[in-house]
Structures are given as C-alpha cells and as structure tokens.
Design a protein around this motif. Structure first.
Motif, short mmCIF file in Angstrom:
data_model
loop_
_atom_site.label_atom_id
_atom_site.label_comp_id
_atom_site.label_asym_id
_atom_site.label_seq_id
_atom_site.Cartn_x
_atom_site.Cartn_y
_atom_site.Cartn_z
N LEU A 179 -0.42 5.68 7.14
CA LEU A 179 -0.66 4.60 6.18
C LEU A 179 -0.38 5.06 4.76
CD1 LEU A 179 -1.52 1.71 5.70
CD2 LEU A 179 -3.91 2.48 5.63
N THR A 180 -0.72 6.31 4.45
CA THR A 180 -0.42 6.87 3.13
C THR A 180 1.08 6.89 2.88
OG1 THR A 180 -2.42 8.24 3.13
CG2 THR A 180 -0.61 8.92 1.69
N ALA A 181 1.84 7.34 3.87
CA ALA A 181 3.30 7.38 3.72
C ALA A 181 3.88 5.99 3.53
CB ALA A 181 3.92 8.06 4.94
N ALA A 182 3.40 5.03 4.33
CA ALA A 182 3.89 3.66 4.21
C ALA A 182 3.56 3.08 2.84
CB ALA A 182 3.27 2.79 5.31
N THR A 183 2.36 3.38 2.35
CA THR A 183 1.94 2.89 1.04
C THR A 183 2.79 3.51 -0.07
OG1 THR A 183 -0.33 2.57 1.80
CG2 THR A 183 0.01 2.77 -0.57
N PHE A 184 3.04 4.80 0.03
CA PHE A 184 3.82 5.48 -0.99
C PHE A 184 5.23 4.92 -1.06
CE2 PHE A 184 6.69 8.68 -2.61
CZ PHE A 184 6.01 9.20 -3.70
N VAL A 185 5.88 4.77 0.09
CA VAL A 185 7.26 4.28 0.11
C VAL A 185 7.34 2.87 -0.49
CG1 VAL A 185 9.15 3.56 1.63
CG2 VAL A 185 7.96 5.72 2.05
N ASN A 186 6.42 2.00 -0.07
CA ASN A 186 6.47 0.62 -0.54
C ASN A 186 6.19 0.52 -2.03
OD1 ASN A 186 6.62 -2.24 -0.28
ND2 ASN A 186 4.41 -2.35 -0.23
N THR A 187 5.19 1.25 -2.52
CA THR A 187 4.85 1.13 -3.94
C THR A 187 5.82 1.89 -4.84
OG1 THR A 187 3.21 2.90 -3.60
CG2 THR A 187 2.41 0.65 -3.60
N PHE A 188 6.50 2.90 -4.31
CA PHE A 188 7.59 3.52 -5.08
C PHE A 188 8.66 2.46 -5.37
CE2 PHE A 188 11.76 5.47 -5.37
CZ PHE A 188 11.56 6.50 -6.28
N GLY A 189 9.04 1.71 -4.34
CA GLY A 189 10.01 0.64 -4.54
C GLY A 189 9.50 -0.41 -5.51
N THR A 209 -0.96 5.06 -4.77
CA THR A 209 -0.24 3.90 -5.27
C THR A 209 0.18 4.09 -6.72
OG1 THR A 209 -1.37 2.38 -3.75
CG2 THR A 209 -0.46 1.44 -5.78
N ASN A 210 -0.73 4.56 -7.55
CA ASN A 210 -0.40 4.77 -8.96
C ASN A 210 0.66 5.85 -9.14
OD1 ASN A 210 -2.23 3.21 -11.05
ND2 ASN A 210 -3.50 3.65 -9.27
N LEU A 211 0.56 6.92 -8.35
CA LEU A 211 1.57 7.97 -8.43
C LEU A 211 2.94 7.44 -8.03
CD1 LEU A 211 2.45 10.91 -8.75
CD2 LEU A 211 1.72 11.31 -6.39
N ALA A 212 2.99 6.68 -6.94
CA ALA A 212 4.27 6.15 -6.47
C ALA A 212 4.87 5.17 -7.46
CB ALA A 212 4.07 5.47 -5.10
N ILE A 213 4.04 4.32 -8.06
CA ILE A 213 4.55 3.37 -9.05
C ILE A 213 5.11 4.12 -10.26
CG2 ILE A 213 3.82 1.63 -10.73
CD1 ILE A 213 2.00 0.47 -8.60
N ALA A 214 4.41 5.17 -10.69
CA ALA A 214 4.88 5.95 -11.84
C ALA A 214 6.22 6.62 -11.53
CB ALA A 214 3.84 7.00 -12.22
N LEU A 215 6.35 7.19 -10.33
CA LEU A 215 7.61 7.82 -9.95
C LEU A 215 8.72 6.78 -9.81
CD1 LEU A 215 6.33 10.46 -7.37
CD2 LEU A 215 7.06 10.86 -9.73
N GLY A 216 8.37 5.61 -9.27
CA GLY A 216 9.36 4.55 -9.16
C GLY A 216 9.85 4.09 -10.52
N ALA A 217 8.91 3.97 -11.47
CA ALA A 217 9.31 3.59 -12.84
C ALA A 217 10.20 4.66 -13.46
CB ALA A 217 8.06 3.37 -13.69
N ALA A 234 14.99 -1.58 0.78
CA ALA A 234 14.89 -0.44 1.69
C ALA A 234 13.48 0.11 1.74
CB ALA A 234 15.87 0.65 1.28
N ALA A 235 12.76 0.04 0.60
CA ALA A 235 11.37 0.52 0.58
C ALA A 235 10.49 -0.34 1.48
CB ALA A 235 10.84 0.51 -0.85
N PHE A 236 10.70 -1.65 1.46
CA PHE A 236 9.98 -2.52 2.40
C PHE A 236 10.27 -2.11 3.84
CE2 PHE A 236 9.45 -5.94 -0.92
CZ PHE A 236 8.09 -6.10 -0.76
N LEU A 237 11.56 -1.90 4.14
CA LEU A 237 11.95 -1.54 5.50
C LEU A 237 11.37 -0.19 5.90
CD1 LEU A 237 13.60 -2.15 8.03
CD2 LEU A 237 15.58 -1.11 6.90
N GLY A 238 11.41 0.78 4.98
CA GLY A 238 10.85 2.09 5.28
C GLY A 238 9.36 2.03 5.56
N SER A 239 8.67 1.19 4.83
CA SER A 239 7.24 1.01 5.06
C SER A 239 6.98 0.41 6.44
CB SER A 239 6.63 0.12 3.98
OG SER A 239 5.24 -0.03 4.15
N ALA A 240 7.80 -0.59 6.82
CA ALA A 240 7.65 -1.20 8.15
C ALA A 240 7.88 -0.17 9.25
CB ALA A 240 8.63 -2.36 8.30
N LEU A 241 8.89 0.68 9.09
CA LEU A 241 9.16 1.70 10.10
C LEU A 241 8.02 2.70 10.20
CD1 LEU A 241 12.95 2.37 9.38
CD2 LEU A 241 11.95 1.10 11.30
#
Length: 419
Positions: free
Chosen positions: A18-28, A146-154, A178-185
């Motif tokens: 769940l952490t990985a899925a959250t990171f990928v989605n929020t990075f996007g 989530t905050n870390l991923a958003i910062a890296l995405g920005a 692709a981030a949505f898709l990666g989260s789904a996978l």
C-alpha cells in the motif's frame, strides 16, 4: 542499525504494498499539480479563470461520488474498488491529451474529480484493514509518504516547466496516467480477503448522515481545513505583494513546510488513538495556527531580512498546527466511523474537506489579503475557536448518540492468498 531503504518501509507485506501504491500515485499527482496549469494555459490556450472553473466543477461533482465509492468499497471490497478507481484514473487522465476546448477540458475535469474523490473514500477501508496494531502510526506514515512523493513529483515537474514545450507537457500527462496504472498494478499484489457481511444496522442506509459525533467532527474538520490553502495560495501572495522579503522566500517557506511535515508527521501522531485525544490536538492546532498566522502578518512592514526571519519562524509554528490538525482529523475519520462502513464514512468526511478546498481561496483571500493584518488575526481567531470547541462538542455528541451497533462478520469463503 544501518539505515537502509528497506528499514524505512513497514514490516508487514500488505503495508509495504500500500505504501508503494500510494507513493507512485501521489508522485504523479505532485508532478501534475505543479505543471498542469501551464499546460492548459500555454498549450491548450485556456484562460486561468477557465482552468480554475474546470477544477472547481470537478471538485464539486466529486463530492457526492466519494460517499458512493465508499459504499461500494464497503460492500464489494476496498482492494477491488481501489484497483478499479486507479484504472479509471489512467483512462481519465489520458483524456487530457485530447482536450482542446473549455468544454472538453471541463468534462475531463468532472471525470477526474470523481476519480480523486472515489480514491480517498475507497482507500480508507483498505488502510483500516492493513493498519495493524498501530493504526494511528501507519496513517501518519502514509501521510508522510504522500507529502514526500508530492514534493518529489513537483521537483520532476520543474524539468517540464523549464523545457516549456508541448511535447514535454504531453509526456507529463502520460506520466500521470502511468502513475495511476502503476498504483493499480501494485494494489493487485495485495491478498484478497474473505468477503464480509454486516449485521443489520440500526441506522440503515446513509447512517453516517445521522451519526451526530461524526457529523460534528466532519463540520469542525471542514472549518479547520481552510488553513491548508495557506502555504500554497495565501502565503506566496502575501510575501510577494505585502512584504519586502526576497521573492525566493516563497520557495523557501514551502520547502520548510514540506520538510517538517515529512519529518514530524509520524512522531507527532503518536498517542492519538481516541476522540478525546484528537480533540486536545485540535486545540493545540488552533493555538499554533493562530500564532503562526500572526507571525506571518507581522512580516509585513518590516525590513527584508526581518521579514524573511519572521516568515521562516511563522512557517515552522504553522506547520506544527497543520500536523496536530492532521493527526486529529485522521483519528476522527477512522476512529469515529462505524466499523463496517468505513468507506461510506470516509466519503462523507471527504465532503467536508472538499468544501474547504473549494472555499479556502476566496475566504482566505477576502480576509487576509482584503483586510490586511487585521484579517490575518480574524482568520487565526477562527481556527483558535474551532480548536477550542472541538473536544467538548464531539464529546457532547458522543454522550447523546447510541454506539455503533454493526460489526463485521466474516463469511467463511476461502480465497487465494494473493493475486
């Protein structure tokens, strides 16, 4: 013990997934939020007002969708609902590649608004199921991720902004899809769970709307959530237009806020495991927000370096309030919900947050920018008042409401342990 990437991840496999899925989605999400407005104005040719109107329309349509998605997750399974939502996000985001008018843009915004609202509501039962023995700690950990991923995405979006070309912006949109898709996978790797049914609930359908403690908490959280527009909306305008601080302080205070949230969210959330403790944290949040906003207002009318110093101090104090509020709101959202209707309750709680997000720019702008320094203190007083009444109001509602009667009853249907 050596610090390794693996040591920073939760021990349980489900939590890591769940952490990985959250990171990928929020990075996007961070990448898209930081650069999409430029794409729609500079490439598609929309005005900033049209872009804002489309986003507002999507947010409003998404409010009702959150509750419905939560009910679906409660009934059919959070894992399956989350995968479906992420897959829908992939398709919806891809549609932005073909928007060329205001109406097509608004239509896609409406679809993505539903996706974002459904994501939050359907994720709640999944978080509750996987949280383990320390639910408050895991929820805080996910918020820090989530905050870390958003910062890296920005940060990644900065490359797109620097290139400032149509191909670069299109690659950004493809990356978000692709981030949505990666989260789904990633979510598909979670084990399936036994189907559950709920004992007949006294409240019946839409029980959440008659749950006085939860409704009270939702309204209070809605009012307090107005402050989330301070770092990204109000403070930059105040720094540039009403202080003599260097313009690069806009980036500086955002970095300070992000670093503190990532570093302190988990430790600050420790011990917040019931509604009473959450109410105390809301009071602390109100006090810190009042003090932080007062310091921000004081930066006006001072020399550049005094203003810069005050702004950094103000951001640190404000961020403490933000973190205490986040810890309290997460406990209310999960802890006050009926155990068998976490998705529906989370969707309802999300309505309050969505209303706050929609109203915050106009409310904060009218008070702090329209009235100047007195408006900042009025705004701070609002947050202080909400913090002060939170604990007694929720406690009163709990005393005058029956306890939740429905509990989850597992149905003994064997399912595979993984997919």
């Amino acid at each position: 013990m050596a610090l390794t990437p693996r040591s920073l991840l939760p021990a349980a496999r489900g939590q890591r997934i769940l952490t990985a899925a959250t990171f990928v989605n929020t990075f996007g999400s961070g990448m898209f939020m930081a650069s999409s407005a430029l794409y729609f104005t500079r490439v598609v040719g929309l005005s900033m007002a049209a872009v804002a109107l489309g986003l507002f329309t999507g947010a409003m349509i998404g409010l009702a969708a959150g509750v419905l998605a939560g009910r679906v997750a409660d009934r059919w399974g959070a894992r399956e609902t989350q995968i479906a939502v992420m897959a829908s996000g992939t398709v919806a985001m891809s549609c932005f590649l073909f928007t060329d008018t205001f109406w097509s843009y608004t239509l896609v915004c409406a679809i993505t608004g539903v996706v974002y609202a459904a994501d939050k509501a359907s994720k709640a039962p999944l978080v509750r199921r996987l949280a383990g023995a320390n639910p408050a700690g895991f929820r805080a950990y996910l918020r820090a991720v989530t905050n870390l991923a958003i910062a890296l995405g920005a940060l990644a979006a900065g490359v797109v902004i620097q290139l400032d070309s149509k191909p670069a912006y299109l690659v950004m949109i493809v990356g978000r899809a692709a981030a949505f898709l990666g989260s789904a996978l990633a979510l598909s790797r979670l084990p399936k769970q036994e189907r559950t049914v709920s004992a007949p609930a006294a409240g019946g359908r839409w029980q959440v709307a008659r749950d006085r403690p939860y409704v009270s908490a939702t309204v209070l959280n809605c009012l307090m959530s107005l402050h989330f527009a301070v770092p990204g909306f109000l403070l930059p305008l105040w720094i540039v237009g009403h202080t003599d601080a260097p313009r690069w302080m806009v980036s500086c205070v955002l970095v300070v806020n992000t670093i503190l949230v990532i570093a302190l969210q988990v430790p600050i959330s420790k011990g917040v495991g019931d509604a009473d403790t959450a109410g105390r944290r809301m009071l602390w949040a109100g006090l810190a927000l009042f003090a932080g906003l007062g310091l921000m207002a004081s930066a006006g009318g001072t020399d550049p370096w005094t203003a810069a110093t005050l702004l950094v101090l103000a951001t640190a104090v404000y961020t403490l309030g933000e973190l205490w509020h986040a810890a309290a709101s997460m406990e209310w959202s999960f802890g006050l919900a009926a155990p068998d209707k976490q998705g529906e309750y989370a969707g309802f709680f999300g309505i309050g947050v969505g209303v706050a997000e929609a109203l915050a720019p106009s409310v904060l702008g009218a008070l702090a920018l329209g009235w100047g320094v007195p408006g900042w203190f009025v705004l701070g007083a609002i947050f202080l008042t909400v913090g002060a009444v939170s604990r007694p109001l929720v406690a009163w509602a709990q005393r005058h409401s029956p306890p939740h009667a429905a509990e989850e009853v597992p149905v003994a249907v064997p399912v595979p342990s993984s997919s």
